[in-house]
Write a protein that holds these residues in place. Sequence first.
Motif, short mmCIF file in Angstrom:
data_model
loop_
_atom_site.label_atom_id
_atom_site.label_comp_id
_atom_site.label_asym_id
_atom_site.label_seq_id
_atom_site.Cartn_x
_atom_site.Cartn_y
_atom_site.Cartn_z
N MET A 1 34.22 32.18 46.39
CA MET A 1 34.35 33.60 46.14
C MET A 1 35.56 34.12 46.90
SD MET A 1 31.70 36.77 46.84
CE MET A 1 30.32 35.74 46.56
N TYR A 2 36.32 34.99 46.28
CA TYR A 2 37.50 35.57 46.91
C TYR A 2 37.23 37.02 47.25
CZ TYR A 2 42.24 37.25 47.52
OH TYR A 2 43.37 37.83 48.03
N HIS A 3 37.43 37.38 48.49
CA HIS A 3 37.21 38.76 48.94
C HIS A 3 38.53 39.51 48.98
CE1 HIS A 3 33.03 38.21 50.06
NE2 HIS A 3 33.37 37.05 50.55
N VAL A 4 38.55 40.71 48.45
CA VAL A 4 39.74 41.54 48.47
C VAL A 4 39.64 42.58 49.58
CG1 VAL A 4 41.12 43.19 47.15
CG2 VAL A 4 40.13 41.21 46.01
N HIS A 5 38.51 43.25 49.67
CA HIS A 5 38.37 44.36 50.61
C HIS A 5 38.12 43.92 52.04
CE1 HIS A 5 37.58 46.21 46.67
NE2 HIS A 5 38.28 47.19 47.19
N LEU A 6 37.36 42.86 52.22
CA LEU A 6 37.04 42.44 53.59
C LEU A 6 38.28 42.08 54.40
CD1 LEU A 6 33.73 40.45 53.04
CD2 LEU A 6 34.03 42.81 53.80
N PRO A 7 39.25 41.33 53.86
CA PRO A 7 40.46 41.06 54.65
C PRO A 7 41.23 42.33 55.02
CG PRO A 7 40.31 39.49 52.86
CD PRO A 7 39.24 40.53 52.62
#
Length: 52
Positions: A1-7
């Motif tokens: 899964m790729y997170h956009v907002h967490l980074p």
Amino acid sequence: MYHVHLPKLEQMGLIEPSGNWYDIRRGPRFDEIEPLLRVIDDHRKKLPGDVL
């Protein structure tokens, strides 16, 4: 899964990962936004749509 907002939240110092992205904690700057989050939570029924 790729997170956009967490980074992005991590870069801002609002969260910190604790080993992986499924276990996060408050970052060093979280206290700066906590009052805003409380206002949003207190008025969540008045917000339009499925905001929260």
